[in-house]
Design an enzyme around this catalytic site. Structure first.
Site: not given
Ligand code: XMP
Length: 171
Positions: A97, A99, A103
């Protein structure tokens, strides 16, 4: 806790087949390595690679974020012990995902620094409304609203990863 289904098993299967065909066309005759981000993308990795009918390698990285004890900033620690030899290869980073985007953006830089010939990104899900880093995934399964999702590799407290669909946890 109850789980409300958001994306069904068959929707995921059909979309991964489409993405697999696109990836096949884009990487034909190129030295493709798919680098999947542990642990959330494992199920998508297993299903996606079986839809990509060209030779390619599979590698894994782990990316863990830690919040500082005295600051609100987070540090991403990357373990790429299971992603040897990406230099000169065309890397497709696969995450569960997108978000905030932090990452993937960090991992793209990390893989570039290791000498990959090219680095593109694929995500099963793209959450709308929380992105802080301007990164556009090259391949995206589904765009979802700003809800916490679980299943198909995604967890809550390390549980629910085994669900064959993506759902929203009802608290
Ligand atoms: P970023 O913020 O770096 O985050 O784009 C990516 C990582 O955040 C976790 N993530 C989630 N995990 N449900 C989850 O189980 C969600 O709704 C969610 N949103 C973010 C996930 O580990 C991802 O790789």
């Amino acid at each position: 806790m109850a789980v409300e289904p958001l994306i069904s098993e068959s929707q995921i299967r059909d979309r991964l087949a489409e993405l697999g065909r696109q990836i096949e066309e884009d990487y034909r005759s190129r030295p493709l390595t798919i680098v999947a981000v542990l642990t959330g993308s494992l199920i998508a990795l297993a299903d996606l690679v079986r839809q990509i009918h060209i030779p390619h390698r599979i590698a894994l990285v782990q990316a863990s974020s830690y919040r500082g004890a005295t600051t609100t900033s987070t540090t991403l620690v990357i373990n790429d012990a299971f992603a040897p030899d990406v230099s000169g290869r065309d890397v497709l980073l696969l995450d569960d995902i997108l978000d905030t985007g932090q990452t993937l953006a960090n991992l793209v830089r990390h893989i570039q620094d290791r000498g990959a010939a090219s680095v593109k990104t694929a995500v099963l899900l793209r959450k709308i409304g929380r992105q802080v880093v301007p990164i556009e995934p090259d391949y995206c399964g589904f765009v979802i609203p700003d809800v916490f999702v679980i299943g198909y590799g995604l967890d809550f407290d390390d549980d629910y990863r085994h669900l064959p669909y993506v759902g929203v946890l009802q608290q």
